[in-house]
Design an enzyme around this catalytic site. Structure first.
Site, PDB file in Angstrom:
ATOM      1  N   HIS A 108       0.845  -1.210   0.000  1.00  0.00           N
ATOM      2  CA  HIS A 108       0.000   0.000   0.000  1.00  0.00           C
ATOM      3  C   HIS A 108       0.875   1.252   0.000  1.00  0.00           C
ATOM      4  O   HIS A 108       0.612   2.208  -0.727  1.00  0.00           O
ATOM      5  CB  HIS A 108      -0.889   0.059   1.252  1.00  0.00           C
ATOM      6  CG  HIS A 108      -1.915  -1.020   1.365  1.00  0.00           C
ATOM      7  ND1 HIS A 108      -2.062  -1.795   2.486  1.00  0.00           N
ATOM      8  CD2 HIS A 108      -2.877  -1.441   0.510  1.00  0.00           C
ATOM      9  CE1 HIS A 108      -3.066  -2.642   2.318  1.00  0.00           C
ATOM     10  NE2 HIS A 108      -3.573  -2.461   1.118  1.00  0.00           N
ATOM     11  N   LYS A 126     -15.393  -8.166   6.021  1.00  0.00           N
ATOM     12  CA  LYS A 126     -14.043  -8.744   6.035  1.00  0.00           C
ATOM     13  C   LYS A 126     -13.569  -9.026   7.461  1.00  0.00           C
ATOM     14  O   LYS A 126     -12.465  -9.513   7.661  1.00  0.00           O
ATOM     15  CB  LYS A 126     -13.054  -7.782   5.351  1.00  0.00           C
ATOM     16  CG  LYS A 126     -12.976  -7.921   3.828  1.00  0.00           C
ATOM     17  CD  LYS A 126     -11.690  -7.273   3.309  1.00  0.00           C
ATOM     18  CE  LYS A 126     -11.502  -7.409   1.822  1.00  0.00           C
ATOM     19  NZ  LYS A 126     -10.311  -6.661   1.343  1.00  0.00           N
ATOM     20  N   ARG A 173      -1.812  -6.406  -8.156  1.00  0.00           N
ATOM     21  CA  ARG A 173      -0.763  -7.361  -7.787  1.00  0.00           C
ATOM     22  C   ARG A 173      -0.656  -8.364  -8.918  1.00  0.00           C
ATOM     23  O   ARG A 173      -0.415  -7.991 -10.051  1.00  0.00           O
ATOM     24  CB  ARG A 173      -1.107  -8.020  -6.450  1.00  0.00           C
ATOM     25  CG  ARG A 173      -0.808  -7.129  -5.289  1.00  0.00           C
ATOM     26  CD  ARG A 173      -1.416  -7.618  -4.016  1.00  0.00           C
ATOM     27  NE  ARG A 173      -2.853  -7.460  -4.051  1.00  0.00           N
ATOM     28  CZ  ARG A 173      -3.633  -7.489  -2.994  1.00  0.00           C
ATOM     29  NH1 ARG A 173      -3.125  -7.705  -1.820  1.00  0.00           N
ATOM     30  NH2 ARG A 173      -4.929  -7.316  -3.100  1.00  0.00           N
ATOM     31  N   SER A 229      -2.536  -7.897   2.964  1.00  0.00           N
ATOM     32  CA  SER A 229      -2.868  -7.720   4.391  1.00  0.00           C
ATOM     33  C   SER A 229      -3.297  -9.038   5.032  1.00  0.00           C
ATOM     34  O   SER A 229      -2.911  -9.357   6.151  1.00  0.00           O
ATOM     35  CB  SER A 229      -4.007  -6.711   4.550  1.00  0.00           C
ATOM     36  OG  SER A 229      -3.629  -5.460   4.070  1.00  0.00           O
TER      37      SER A 229
END
Ligand code: ADP
Length: 170
Positions: A20, A44, A98, A136
């Site tokens: 990030h 999440k 990514r 993450s």
């Protein structure tokens, strides 16, 4: 004076990673103001509360804003991304790509967003190869199993993740 270019970089940032941070650094060269949108994302089941995520992102990006002279605002949001982008006057939505895995989802989302508001452009940036594989979710998983996460997150964030995970285990 030319109009200010405003970019929105949305995410969950649970926690903010070196991936990030790299995308944020790159974005700062493209816009006059970067709004980092921290999504509530209760689905999440975040490790850090919304306020903690906002505070951590604010702290970790303060130096980048200072060094680049570009304004960074960290704002929480709990609405459709396009609504949020319109509300903060964004010209761009910035997303990090990514691997191929991100592509399908981003492709669909961007296509739909263009139909919702064709005036807000989505810009994809790639992180430095060293950071491309960081996610993450995996950082949290590694920490939960006692692994070393120092290469993946800013130093202070690493300590905070470990403290959180240890607190949960008690
Ligand atoms: P994650 O997908 O890791 O939970 P976020 O939802 O907070 O993270 O992601 C916000 C944005 O940052 C997304 O566009 C995501 O693709 C991008 N991003 C996350 N990690 C990286 C990375 N290592 N390299 C490039 N982009 C990334």
């Amino acid at each position: 004076m030319a109009k200010q270019r405003v970019g929105v970089y949305p995410g969950t940032f649970d926690p903010i990673t070196n991936g990030h941070m790299d995308i944020i650094k790159r974005s700062l060269g493209l816009v006059d103001k970067l709004v980092i949108g921290v999504a509530t994302n209760p689905s999440k089941n975040p490790l850090f509360s919304l306020q903690e995520r906002v505070d951590i992102v604010t702290r970790e990006t303060a130096r980048l804003a200072q060094a680049s002279g570009t304004t960074i605002e960290v704002v929480q949001f709990d609405e459709l991304l396009m609504k949020f982008a319109e509300r903060v006057g964004a010209d761009f939505i910035i997303r990090g790509l990514r691997a191929v895995a991100d592509f399908e989802y981003e492709f669909q989302m961007t296509g739909m967003n263009y139909q919702i508001n064709p005036d807000i452009e989505t810009v994809f940036l790639m992180a430095d190869p060293r950071y491309q594989t960081i996610a993450s979710r995996l950082v949290k998983e590694v920490a939960m199993y006692g692994g070393n996460i120092t290469a993946f997150v800013p130093q202070k964030v690493g300590l905070e993740v470990v403290a959180k995970v240890d607190g949960m285990a008690k």
